[in-house]
Design a protein around this motif. Structure first.
Motif, PDB file in Angstrom:
ATOM      1  N   GLU A 273     -49.460  46.222  26.884  1.00  0.00           N
ATOM      2  CA  GLU A 273     -48.216  46.485  27.610  1.00  0.00           C
ATOM      3  C   GLU A 273     -48.390  47.558  28.676  1.00  0.00           C
ATOM      4  O   GLU A 273     -47.575  47.660  29.613  1.00  0.00           O
ATOM      5  N   SER A 274     -49.428  48.374  28.557  1.00  0.00           N
ATOM      6  CA  SER A 274     -49.638  49.437  29.546  1.00  0.00           C
ATOM      7  C   SER A 274     -50.090  48.886  30.895  1.00  0.00           C
ATOM      8  O   SER A 274     -50.019  49.601  31.905  1.00  0.00           O
ATOM      9  N   PHE A 275     -50.497  47.650  30.933  1.00  0.00           N
ATOM     10  CA  PHE A 275     -51.027  47.067  32.171  1.00  0.00           C
ATOM     11  C   PHE A 275     -49.993  47.085  33.287  1.00  0.00           C
ATOM     12  O   PHE A 275     -50.329  47.269  34.465  1.00  0.00           O
ATOM     13  N   LYS A 276     -48.725  46.930  32.950  1.00  0.00           N
ATOM     14  CA  LYS A 276     -47.673  46.865  33.968  1.00  0.00           C
ATOM     15  C   LYS A 276     -47.522  48.171  34.736  1.00  0.00           C
ATOM     16  O   LYS A 276     -46.983  48.188  35.856  1.00  0.00           O
ATOM     17  N   ASP A 277     -47.994  49.289  34.173  1.00  0.00           N
ATOM     18  CA  ASP A 277     -47.881  50.592  34.827  1.00  0.00           C
ATOM     19  C   ASP A 277     -49.083  50.923  35.698  1.00  0.00           C
ATOM     20  O   ASP A 277     -49.106  51.992  36.321  1.00  0.00           O
ATOM     21  N   MET A 278     -50.069  50.049  35.762  1.00  0.00           N
ATOM     22  CA  MET A 278     -51.330  50.389  36.401  1.00  0.00           C
ATOM     23  C   MET A 278     -51.493  49.823  37.806  1.00  0.00           C
ATOM     24  O   MET A 278     -52.485  50.106  38.477  1.00  0.00           O
ATOM     25  N   ALA A 279     -50.550  49.011  38.261  1.00  0.00           N
ATOM     26  CA  ALA A 279     -50.560  48.465  39.626  1.00  0.00           C
ATOM     27  C   ALA A 279     -51.874  47.771  39.960  1.00  0.00           C
ATOM     28  O   ALA A 279     -52.469  47.994  41.021  1.00  0.00           O
ATOM     29  N   LEU A 280     -52.315  46.913  39.047  1.00  0.00           N
ATOM     30  CA  LEU A 280     -53.544  46.160  39.250  1.00  0.00           C
ATOM     31  C   LEU A 280     -53.238  44.673  39.331  1.00  0.00           C
ATOM     32  O   LEU A 280     -52.260  44.197  38.729  1.00  0.00           O
ATOM     33  N   PRO A 281     -54.059  43.912  40.057  1.00  0.00           N
ATOM     34  CA  PRO A 281     -53.852  42.459  40.102  1.00  0.00           C
ATOM     35  C   PRO A 281     -54.160  41.827  38.749  1.00  0.00           C
ATOM     36  O   PRO A 281     -54.904  42.385  37.939  1.00  0.00           O
ATOM     37  N   GLN A 282     -53.621  40.654  38.515  1.00  0.00           N
ATOM     38  CA  GLN A 282     -53.786  39.983  37.226  1.00  0.00           C
ATOM     39  C   GLN A 282     -55.241  39.744  36.873  1.00  0.00           C
ATOM     40  O   GLN A 282     -55.628  39.799  35.693  1.00  0.00           O
ATOM     41  N   LYS A 283     -56.069  39.521  37.893  1.00  0.00           N
ATOM     42  CA  LYS A 283     -57.480  39.231  37.610  1.00  0.00           C
ATOM     43  C   LYS A 283     -58.210  40.417  36.989  1.00  0.00           C
ATOM     44  O   LYS A 283     -59.273  40.253  36.382  1.00  0.00           O
ATOM     45  N   ALA A 284     -57.653  41.611  37.117  1.00  0.00           N
ATOM     46  CA  ALA A 284     -58.290  42.785  36.525  1.00  0.00           C
ATOM     47  C   ALA A 284     -58.327  42.703  35.006  1.00  0.00           C
ATOM     48  O   ALA A 284     -59.162  43.349  34.362  1.00  0.00           O
ATOM     49  N   LEU A 288     -60.701  44.164  31.854  1.00  0.00           N
ATOM     50  CA  LEU A 288     -60.049  45.121  30.967  1.00  0.00           C
ATOM     51  C   LEU A 288     -59.835  44.596  29.554  1.00  0.00           C
ATOM     52  O   LEU A 288     -59.798  45.367  28.588  1.00  0.00           O
ATOM     53  N   GLY A 289     -59.687  43.280  29.403  1.00  0.00           N
ATOM     54  CA  GLY A 289     -59.332  42.706  28.114  1.00  0.00           C
ATOM     55  C   GLY A 289     -60.356  43.008  27.027  1.00  0.00           C
ATOM     56  O   GLY A 289     -61.569  42.979  27.256  1.00  0.00           O
ATOM     57  N   PHE A 290     -59.857  43.279  25.822  1.00  0.00           N
ATOM     58  CA  PHE A 290     -60.720  43.703  24.728  1.00  0.00           C
ATOM     59  C   PHE A 290     -60.023  43.381  23.405  1.00  0.00           C
ATOM     60  O   PHE A 290     -58.795  43.355  23.321  1.00  0.00           O
ATOM     61  N   ILE A 291     -60.819  43.154  22.389  1.00  0.00           N
ATOM     62  CA  ILE A 291     -60.290  42.911  21.045  1.00  0.00           C
ATOM     63  C   ILE A 291     -60.995  43.842  20.077  1.00  0.00           C
ATOM     64  O   ILE A 291     -62.227  43.950  20.087  1.00  0.00           O
ATOM     65  N   ASP A 292     -60.220  44.552  19.255  1.00  0.00           N
ATOM     66  CA  ASP A 292     -60.834  45.379  18.224  1.00  0.00           C
ATOM     67  C   ASP A 292     -60.060  45.236  16.921  1.00  0.00           C
ATOM     68  O   ASP A 292     -59.109  44.458  16.829  1.00  0.00           O
ATOM     69  N   GLY A 293     -60.479  45.979  15.916  1.00  0.00           N
ATOM     70  CA  GLY A 293     -59.872  45.849  14.601  1.00  0.00           C
ATOM     71  C   GLY A 293     -58.956  46.992  14.223  1.00  0.00           C
ATOM     72  O   GLY A 293     -58.583  47.125  13.050  1.00  0.00           O
ATOM     73  N   TYR A 294     -58.579  47.826  15.203  1.00  0.00           N
ATOM     74  CA  TYR A 294     -57.766  48.996  14.898  1.00  0.00           C
ATOM     75  C   TYR A 294     -56.288  48.729  15.163  1.00  0.00           C
ATOM     76  O   TYR A 294     -55.922  48.237  16.239  1.00  0.00           O
TER      77      TYR A 294
END
Length: 454
Positions: A273-284, A288-294
Motif C-alpha cells: 500500500e505504500s507504493f501510492k505515496d512514492m510517485a513511481l510508474p507501475q512498471k517499478a 520492487l515486488g517481493f515476497i517474504d514470510g514475515y
C-alpha cells in the motif's frame, strides 16, 4: 609482548622493508638469537622479528631490549611516513554520493563513516565530489543555499558546506528535521531499532528524488552527466528513479549509478500500500515486488519486541515492497564493503537475507574494502584519549590509554593483562555471540599461560 618473547611486525609493500629490518638489526647489534620471518599477508609483506626476551632481563639483555625498542619505533615511523600522496586521475568524474548518513553530521554506524571519508579521498584524486544527505539537525557549519524545489508536492530546500574539497549538501524538510532534532546519533530511522517511523517510505522517497534534482538545481552541481553512488536501502530509489522515470523521458541519459550495500540485513521492506505515496510508474513494481514470510514490517505500529527475533513471527507468504532489491536490479553496478562480504551475501539465502538470487542475477557484487578517515581517527588529536600520542610515542600512548581504561573500570592497572577491543553493535549479525562463546575459554588459557589457538 607475548609470554617471554617480543615480536615486531612491520607491514610493507616491497622487499625493501625486509632489507630495512636486516640493516637495522645489523647496525644496532641485535642479539644473534633474533629470528626474522617474512610472509605474505593480504597482498603485503609481514616481517616478524622474534626472539627478544620481554622481561626478567640481565644487564646486557636489558641494553639489547632498549635497542629493540628503538628499532621498533624507527620502523613504525618509517611505515607511517613512507606513504605517497594520492595519484591524480587522468579522467576526473562528477561523483554524487547519496546517503542517509554522513559523518560527522549524522551517523549510526559504518555507513556514515564511509560517506564522511571516502568522498574526501576521491576529491584528492581530482574528482568533483558531492555528498547528499538529509538535514536532521541545525548544523552550525552549513548554510541555506536559498534554492527551493518541489518534490512530491513538498517544498524542499538545500543547505550546503564545503569541507576538504567536497561539497556537502543537506536536504531540508520537516520530515527529517522535526523528527530527529537534537538526537541525530540514534533517531534517524525510528525511535528505536525494530520500530521504524511509519512514514519512512515517504521520507526517503522525497530524499531520493530531491537528491537527483540537486545535481541540476544547485549552481555548483554537476548537472545530469554524473555518477551516482547510492548507499543502502534509504537511497535505493535513486537507481530506480533514474531507470524508470528520468531516463525514459530523455533526462540523465549519460548518468550512471552504483548501488553500495553496507548492511544487507536492513532492506527497506514495506507493505504494497505504500507504493501510492512514492510517485513511481507501475512498471517499478517489477523491481520492487517481493515476497517474504514475515507478518510485520517492524514499524511504529507493529514493532519488533525487544526480546523477540524476526523469525519468531514467520508465516505467510506476504507480499511486500523491497527497496534494496530494486536498487540491486536497477543499478549499473553493485558494490559492497569488502570482497569477503561480497562473497557472503551472494552465497545463500541466509547470508544474503533472501537477496542472494538477485545479486547473482546481476553478476554479483564487487567488494571494496572500507578505509579509515585518518583525520578523525587520529590519536594525536583525539579528545577522548587521556594522553595523545603520535608515531613517535605510540607505545607510551597506548600503554597510558590502557592503564586509564583499567582504572576507570575498577580493574587492576596491570600492563601485562590482555585487553580485547570490540567495535560493533551487540547483535548476532556482528558476531558478538561467537566472541562471548569463546571468551571464557580464551581468557582461561591466557591466565594459565597456554597458547591461544583458533
Amino acid at each position: 609482548n607475548a609470554g617471554n618473547t617480543r615480536e615486531l611486525v612491520v607491514y610493507g609493500q616491497s622487499q625493501g622493508v625486509k632489507m630495512q629490518v636486516q640493516s637495522q638489526l645489523s647496525a644496532r647489534s641485535a642479539p644473534v638469537q633474533a629470528k626474522m620471518v617474512v610472509r605474505p599477508h593480504l597482498g603485503k609483506m609481514v616481517v616478524s622479528v622474534r626472539g627478544f626476551p620481554a622481561r626478567s632481563l640481565s644487564a646486557p639483555l636489558a641494553r639489547q631490549a632498549v635497542t629493540v625498542q628503538r628499532l621498533q619505533r624507527k620502523l613504525v615511523v618509517q611505515a607511517y611516513t613512507n606513504g605517497s600522496a594520492p595519484e591524480k586521475t587522468s579522467q576526473p568524474m562528477n561523483i554524487v554520493f547519496v546517503s542517509a548518513e554522513v559523518a560527522p553530521w549524522s551517523k549510526t554506524g559504518g555507513l556514515g563513516d564511509v560517506v564522511g571519508g571516502l568522498p574526501v579521498e576521491l576529491a584528492k584524486r581530482g574528482h568533483k565530489v558531492i555528498s547528499i544527505a538529509p538535514r536532521y539537525d541545525q548544523y552550525s557549519d552549513c548554510w541555506d543555499t536559498s534554492v527551493v524545489v518541489n518534490v512530491l508536492g513538498e517544498q524542499v530546500r538545500y543547505f550546503h558546506a564545503i569541507k576538504q574539497g567536497v561539497h556537502r549538501v543537506f536536504i531540508d524538510h520537516p520530515w527529517f528535521l522535526a523528527k530527529v532534532w537534537g538526537k541525530t546519533g540514534s533517531k534517524l530511522y525510528g525511535a528505536r531499532s525494530g520500530s521504524d517511523y511509519i512514514d519512512n517510505h515517504k521520507r526517503f522517497s522525497l530524499f531520493c528524488k530531491a537528491a537527483i534534482e540537486a545535481t541540476r538545481a544547485l549552481p555548483f552541481g554537476p548537472g545530469e552527466d554524473c555518477v551516482f553512488v547510492a548507499n543502502d536501502w534509504h537511497s535505493a530509489l535513486v537507481p530506480l528513479l533514474l531507470k524508470d522515470v528520468y531516463q525514459p523521458s530523455g533526462q540523465y541519459k549519460n548518468a550512471k549509478v552504483a548501488f553500495c550495500i553496507h548492511n544487507i540485513a536492513f532492506q527497506g521492506r514495506f507493505w504494497p500500500e505504500s507504493f501510492k505515496d512514492m510517485a513511481l510508474p507501475q512498471k517499478a513494481l517489477d523491481r520492487l515486488g517481493f515476497i517474504d514470510g514475515y507478518s510485520k514490517v517492524f514499524d511504529e505500529k507493529s514493532p519488533l519486541d525487544d526480546d523477540a527475533k524476526p523469525t519468531d513471527i514467520m508465516g505467510g507468504p506476504f507480499d511486500k515492497l523491497n527497496w534494496m532489491k530494486a536498487g540491486i536490479l536497477a543499478s549499473d553496478k553493485v558494490l559492497t564493503v569488502s570482497p569477503n562480504y561480497a562473497s557472503e551475501i551472494s552465497a545463500n539465502a541466509e547470508k544474503g537475507v533472501e537477496l542472494d538470487n538477485y545479486i547473482r542475477q546481476v553478476g554479483g557484487a564487487e567488494g571494496i574494502v572500507n578505509g579509515m578517515d585518518v583525520t578523525e581517527w587520529n590519536p594525536k588529536a583525539d579528545k577522548y584519549l587521556p594522553i595523545n600520542y603520535d608515531k613517535n610515542s605510540v607505545f607510551e600512548g597506548k600503554a597510558a590509554a590502557k592503564a586509564a581504561l583499567q582504572a576507570e573500570l575498577g580493574l587492576p592497572v596491570d600492563p601485562t593483562a590482555p585487553l580485547f577491543g570490540y567495535i560493533g553493535r551487540l547483535e548476532e549479525q556482528k558476531g558478538v555471540d561467537i566472541l562471548l562463546a569463546v571468551s571464557v575459554q580464551m581468557l582461561t588459557r591466557l591466565v594459565l599461560g597456554y597458547p591461544v589457538t583458533s
